[in-house]
Design a protein around this motif. Structure first.
Motif, PDB file in Angstrom:
ATOM      1  N   ARG A   1     -61.894 -32.688  50.290  1.00  0.00           N
ATOM      2  CA  ARG A   1     -61.960 -34.153  50.204  1.00  0.00           C
ATOM      3  C   ARG A   1     -60.637 -34.774  50.657  1.00  0.00           C
ATOM      4  NH1 ARG A   1     -63.305 -35.850  44.526  1.00  0.00           N
ATOM      5  NH2 ARG A   1     -65.195 -34.712  45.046  1.00  0.00           N
TER       6      ARG A   1
ATOM      7  N   GLN B   1     -63.186 -23.186  42.721  1.00  0.00           N
ATOM      8  CA  GLN B   1     -64.230 -23.969  43.390  1.00  0.00           C
ATOM      9  C   GLN B   1     -63.915 -25.460  43.334  1.00  0.00           C
ATOM     10  OE1 GLN B   1     -67.952 -22.877  41.573  1.00  0.00           O
ATOM     11  NE2 GLN B   1     -68.154 -21.015  42.801  1.00  0.00           N
TER      12      GLN B   1
ATOM     13  N   LYS C   1     -63.025 -27.965  46.641  1.00  0.00           N
ATOM     14  CA  LYS C   1     -63.719 -29.227  46.909  1.00  0.00           C
ATOM     15  C   LYS C   1     -62.725 -30.373  47.020  1.00  0.00           C
ATOM     16  CE  LYS C   1     -68.023 -27.871  44.711  1.00  0.00           C
ATOM     17  NZ  LYS C   1     -68.885 -28.018  43.528  1.00  0.00           N
TER      18      LYS C   1
END
Length: 89
Positions: A84, A76, A80
């Protein structure tokens, strides 16, 4: 046009294989929700993974992984950071 020198994105499969390799186990022995420290992963090995996985183009830091104890949690975090990195590119 794609940059052939761009690092390949980190995948869950690579993460599992890298962790398993450090533990001397086959990848299928590392489950998504297994507590990685209970399997024998220590902070020095995690730091090595951070350095290796950071070469995939994400800004991964030890603290990102230290907050989680499972491969699913790490994945996870990586997802992310990859999202980004795509936005920042």
């Amino acid at each position: 046009m794609t940059d052939s020198l761009a690092p390949a994105p980190l995948t869950l499969e690579r993460m599992r294989a890298d962790v398993a390799d450090l533990l001397g186990e086959p990848p299928e022995a590392v489950g998504d929700d297994d507590h990685l420290m209970d399997l024998g992963l220590d902070s020095m090995r995690v730091l090595g993974l951070v350095l290796a996985w950071g070469n995939t183009g994400i800004a991964l830091e030890f603290g990102h992984l230290a907050e989680h104890t499972t491969l699913a949690g790490w994945w996870q975090v990586v997802q992310k950071l990859q999202a980004r990195a795509r936005v920042d590119a």
